[in-house]
Design a protein around this motif. Structure first.
Motif, PDB file in Angstrom:
ATOM      1  N   THR A  16      63.700  20.367  44.465  1.00  7.52           N
ATOM      2  CA  THR A  16      64.005  21.801  44.449  1.00  7.52           C
ATOM      3  C   THR A  16      65.496  22.011  44.298  1.00  7.52           C
ATOM      4  O   THR A  16      65.943  22.869  43.522  1.00  7.52           O
ATOM      5  CB  THR A  16      63.482  22.471  45.739  1.00  7.52           C
ATOM      6  N   LEU A  17      66.288  21.231  45.038  1.00  5.53           N
ATOM      7  CA  LEU A  17      67.738  21.319  44.941  1.00  5.53           C
ATOM      8  C   LEU A  17      68.200  20.961  43.535  1.00  5.53           C
ATOM      9  O   LEU A  17      69.028  21.663  42.942  1.00  5.53           O
ATOM     10  CB  LEU A  17      68.388  20.405  45.985  1.00  5.53           C
ATOM     11  N   LEU A  18      67.676  19.894  42.972  1.00  6.89           N
ATOM     12  CA  LEU A  18      68.051  19.485  41.624  1.00  6.89           C
ATOM     13  C   LEU A  18      67.764  20.595  40.614  1.00  6.89           C
ATOM     14  O   LEU A  18      68.614  20.940  39.788  1.00  6.89           O
ATOM     15  CB  LEU A  18      67.309  18.206  41.239  1.00  6.89           C
ATOM     16  N   HIS A  19      66.582  21.185  40.696  1.00  3.61           N
ATOM     17  CA  HIS A  19      66.223  22.249  39.756  1.00  3.61           C
ATOM     18  C   HIS A  19      67.099  23.484  39.956  1.00  3.61           C
ATOM     19  O   HIS A  19      67.456  24.151  38.978  1.00  3.61           O
ATOM     20  CB  HIS A  19      64.745  22.599  39.876  1.00  3.61           C
ATOM     21  N   LEU A  20      67.468  23.781  41.185  1.00  3.71           N
ATOM     22  CA  LEU A  20      68.379  24.897  41.454  1.00  3.71           C
ATOM     23  C   LEU A  20      69.734  24.626  40.802  1.00  3.71           C
ATOM     24  O   LEU A  20      70.293  25.498  40.123  1.00  3.71           O
ATOM     25  CB  LEU A  20      68.543  25.106  42.959  1.00  3.71           C
TER      26      LEU A  20
END
Length: 102
Positions: free
Chosen positions: A61-65
């Motif tokens: 999720t952090l990577l995609h954000l």
């Protein structure tokens, strides 16, 4: 930098998979509070928040954000001992043609 991003960054790297469910839920709520897209400055700060593992998928999720911001976030290949998630950011930017191998 927006307050939501500052709060997330101030809490440091994501915990490992052994963290309590409450801690992981709290970090997910923090991520969910950050509206997309992020700025270049926010993306760079968030890139330092990866923990030692995928934190039950929260690292994705952090990577995609981070990738909602201007790319590439990393313009230099990470050091050999860099966090695996920074390596992933680099590899994804490389595969997308956003950076060139040194």
């Amino acid at each position: 930098m927006r307050a939501e991003v500052r709060i997330f960054v101030a809490d440091g790297p994501l915990p490992d998979e052994g963290a309590s469910g409450e801690e992981i839920d709290r970090r997910v709520e923090q991520l969910d509070a950050i509206s997309r897209p992020v700025t270049a400055q926010e993306a760079r700060a968030l890139a330092d928040c990866f923990g030692p593992d995928d934190c039950h998928g929260v690292a994705w999720t952090l990577l995609h954000l981070i990738e909602t911001g201007p790319n590439p976030v990393l313009t230099v290949k990470p050091a050999p001992d860099a966090n695996e998630w920074q390596d992933r950011l680099w590899t994804r930017a490389l595969n997308a043609g956003l950076v060139e191998e040194d």
